[in-house]
Design a protein around this motif. Structure first.
Motif, PDB file in Angstrom:
ATOM      1  N   ALA A  43       0.799  -1.223   0.000  1.00  0.00           N
ATOM      2  CA  ALA A  43       0.000   0.000   0.000  1.00  0.00           C
ATOM      3  C   ALA A  43       0.835   1.280   0.000  1.00  0.00           C
ATOM      4  CB  ALA A  43      -0.925   0.016   1.221  1.00  0.00           C
ATOM      5  N   GLN A  44       2.030   1.236   0.588  1.00  0.00           N
ATOM      6  CA  GLN A  44       2.762   2.471   0.845  1.00  0.00           C
ATOM      7  C   GLN A  44       4.010   2.698   0.007  1.00  0.00           C
ATOM      8  OE1 GLN A  44       3.685   2.517   5.052  1.00  0.00           O
ATOM      9  NE2 GLN A  44       1.580   2.037   5.615  1.00  0.00           N
ATOM     10  N   VAL A  45       4.625   1.649  -0.504  1.00  0.00           N
ATOM     11  CA  VAL A  45       5.917   1.805  -1.186  1.00  0.00           C
ATOM     12  C   VAL A  45       5.696   2.125  -2.669  1.00  0.00           C
ATOM     13  CG1 VAL A  45       8.121   0.701  -1.739  1.00  0.00           C
ATOM     14  CG2 VAL A  45       7.040   0.276   0.478  1.00  0.00           C
ATOM     15  N   ALA A  46       6.368   3.167  -3.146  1.00  0.00           N
ATOM     16  CA  ALA A  46       6.260   3.579  -4.543  1.00  0.00           C
ATOM     17  C   ALA A  46       6.694   2.456  -5.476  1.00  0.00           C
ATOM     18  CB  ALA A  46       7.126   4.813  -4.781  1.00  0.00           C
ATOM     19  N   ALA A  47       6.074   2.385  -6.635  1.00  0.00           N
ATOM     20  CA  ALA A  47       6.357   1.322  -7.604  1.00  0.00           C
ATOM     21  C   ALA A  47       7.839   1.262  -7.987  1.00  0.00           C
ATOM     22  CB  ALA A  47       5.489   1.503  -8.847  1.00  0.00           C
ATOM     23  N   SER A  48       8.511   2.404  -8.027  1.00  0.00           N
ATOM     24  CA  SER A  48       9.935   2.418  -8.386  1.00  0.00           C
ATOM     25  C   SER A  48      10.826   1.866  -7.278  1.00  0.00           C
ATOM     26  CB  SER A  48      10.373   3.840  -8.738  1.00  0.00           C
ATOM     27  OG  SER A  48      10.181   4.691  -7.619  1.00  0.00           O
ATOM     28  N   ASP A  49      10.254   1.711  -6.077  1.00  0.00           N
ATOM     29  CA  ASP A  49      11.039   1.271  -4.921  1.00  0.00           C
ATOM     30  C   ASP A  49      10.692  -0.138  -4.457  1.00  0.00           C
ATOM     31  OD1 ASP A  49      12.321   3.722  -4.881  1.00  0.00           O
ATOM     32  OD2 ASP A  49      10.909   4.594  -3.444  1.00  0.00           O
ATOM     33  N   ILE A  50       9.933  -0.883  -5.261  1.00  0.00           N
ATOM     34  CA  ILE A  50       9.511  -2.221  -4.856  1.00  0.00           C
ATOM     35  C   ILE A  50       9.441  -3.141  -6.071  1.00  0.00           C
ATOM     36  CG2 ILE A  50       7.044  -1.719  -5.054  1.00  0.00           C
ATOM     37  CD1 ILE A  50       6.628  -3.438  -2.494  1.00  0.00           C
ATOM     38  N   LEU A  51       9.781  -4.396  -5.846  1.00  0.00           N
ATOM     39  CA  LEU A  51       9.574  -5.463  -6.826  1.00  0.00           C
ATOM     40  C   LEU A  51       8.919  -6.611  -6.080  1.00  0.00           C
ATOM     41  CD1 LEU A  51       9.917  -6.931  -9.567  1.00  0.00           C
ATOM     42  CD2 LEU A  51      12.179  -7.658  -8.744  1.00  0.00           C
ATOM     43  N   VAL A  52       7.734  -6.980  -6.523  1.00  0.00           N
ATOM     44  CA  VAL A  52       7.004  -8.106  -5.938  1.00  0.00           C
ATOM     45  C   VAL A  52       6.874  -9.169  -7.014  1.00  0.00           C
ATOM     46  CG1 VAL A  52       4.856  -8.871  -4.862  1.00  0.00           C
ATOM     47  CG2 VAL A  52       5.681  -6.538  -4.471  1.00  0.00           C
ATOM     48  N   LEU A  53       7.354 -10.360  -6.727  1.00  0.00           N
ATOM     49  CA  LEU A  53       7.191 -11.490  -7.643  1.00  0.00           C
ATOM     50  C   LEU A  53       6.311 -12.534  -6.979  1.00  0.00           C
ATOM     51  CD1 LEU A  53      10.744 -12.159  -9.097  1.00  0.00           C
ATOM     52  CD2 LEU A  53       8.763 -11.227 -10.282  1.00  0.00           C
ATOM     53  N   SER A  54       5.371 -13.055  -7.752  1.00  0.00           N
ATOM     54  CA  SER A  54       4.475 -14.103  -7.270  1.00  0.00           C
ATOM     55  C   SER A  54       4.620 -15.319  -8.164  1.00  0.00           C
ATOM     56  CB  SER A  54       3.016 -13.637  -7.328  1.00  0.00           C
ATOM     57  OG  SER A  54       2.845 -12.477  -6.571  1.00  0.00           O
ATOM     58  N   ALA A  55       4.673 -16.492  -7.550  1.00  0.00           N
ATOM     59  CA  ALA A  55       4.736 -17.751  -8.296  1.00  0.00           C
ATOM     60  C   ALA A  55       3.375 -18.423  -8.229  1.00  0.00           C
ATOM     61  CB  ALA A  55       5.806 -18.661  -7.702  1.00  0.00           C
ATOM     62  N   HIS A  56       2.889 -18.833  -9.385  1.00  0.00           N
ATOM     63  CA  HIS A  56       1.568 -19.447  -9.482  1.00  0.00           C
ATOM     64  C   HIS A  56       1.677 -20.816 -10.146  1.00  0.00           C
ATOM     65  CE1 HIS A  56      -0.510 -15.594  -8.639  1.00  0.00           C
ATOM     66  NE2 HIS A  56       0.581 -15.096  -9.184  1.00  0.00           N
ATOM     67  N   GLU A  57       0.862 -21.701  -9.669  1.00  0.00           N
ATOM     68  CA  GLU A  57       0.691 -23.004 -10.307  1.00  0.00           C
ATOM     69  C   GLU A  57      -0.788 -23.073 -10.664  1.00  0.00           C
ATOM     70  OE1 GLU A  57       1.407 -26.676  -7.955  1.00  0.00           O
ATOM     71  OE2 GLU A  57       3.220 -26.661  -9.196  1.00  0.00           O
ATOM     72  N   GLY A  58      -1.094 -22.892 -11.937  1.00  0.00           N
ATOM     73  CA  GLY A  58      -2.486 -22.734 -12.322  1.00  0.00           C
ATOM     74  C   GLY A  58      -3.004 -21.448 -11.716  1.00  0.00           C
ATOM     75  N   ASP A  59      -4.126 -21.504 -11.035  1.00  0.00           N
ATOM     76  CA  ASP A  59      -4.699 -20.332 -10.380  1.00  0.00           C
ATOM     77  C   ASP A  59      -4.221 -20.161  -8.944  1.00  0.00           C
ATOM     78  OD1 ASP A  59      -6.131 -19.694 -12.622  1.00  0.00           O
ATOM     79  OD2 ASP A  59      -7.955 -20.710 -11.952  1.00  0.00           O
ATOM     80  N   ARG A  60      -3.391 -21.064  -8.468  1.00  0.00           N
ATOM     81  CA  ARG A  60      -2.972 -21.053  -7.066  1.00  0.00           C
ATOM     82  C   ARG A  60      -1.659 -20.297  -6.870  1.00  0.00           C
ATOM     83  NH1 ARG A  60      -0.380 -25.771  -3.588  1.00  0.00           N
ATOM     84  NH2 ARG A  60      -0.448 -24.734  -1.569  1.00  0.00           N
TER      85      ARG A  60
END
Length: 179
Positions: A43-60
């Motif tokens: 919610a608070q960190v600017a897009a230029s200051d954060i990298l979020v990676l998510s791993a998915h298997e199908g929809d999970r």
């Protein structure tokens, strides 16, 4: 396994994954604290200051990692910190965390990031190229409970991590309980 880097699509699932994973391994209080940290970061960190990676298997959603900018005002290099990372308990030990780590480092390298730090288990992060960093070589933003867990990796290949001066992290991480 598919990786995505747009946390707005599944922010609630990301927070829930961190809460569930840390609750199972560290207890309900730690699960709530880490879920709060992740929610605040998203919610608070600017897009230029954060990298979020998510791993998915199908929809999970099976894993996620968050990297945020650190500031060393006396050092010109770009620095990020990996904190936190979570892999669904039933997928731990199957390479999900290492895949997230490697993909995250590659994306940060492509963005021109010079150094990545983390505070964790050398047994795991060492497999991803991290090595212990003495406090005198790279100051943590707050006192460390376990100094041996302060780890780093120079993405430029120029050698051991050394950073000049004091450091600051993003606001959600500025709590002694996380250090």
């Amino acid at each position: 396994m598919k990786m995505t880097s747009d946390p707005t699509e599944d922010a609630a699932d990301i927070v829930a994954l961190f809460q569930m994973t840390f609750t199972r391994s560290e207890g309900a209080a730690e699960g709530a604290a880490i879920a709060g940290l992740v929610s605040d970061m998203l919610a608070q960190v600017a897009a230029s200051d954060i990298l979020v990676l998510s791993a998915h298997e199908g929809d999970r959603l099976i894993g996620a990692v968050i990297f945020t900018r650190m500031d060393y005002p006396q050092d010109p290099r770009q620095v990020f910190i990996l904190s936190p990372m979570a892999v669904a308990p039933d997928r731990q030990g199957q390479g999900v965390g290492l895949a997230l780590l490697q993909e995250g480092l590659a994306r940060l390298r492509a963005r021109g990031v010079d150094v990545v730090l983390t505070y964790g288990d050398i047994g795991f992060y060492g497999r991803g190229g991290f090595a212990p960093v003495p406090q005198e070589c790279a100051a943590a933003p707050l006192p460390l409970t376990y100094p041996e867990g302060w780890l780093g990796q120079d993405l430029t290949g120029s050698g051991p991590v050394t950073l000049t001066g004091p450091s600051r992290c993003v606001a959600p991480l500025e709590k002694p309980a996380f250090w």
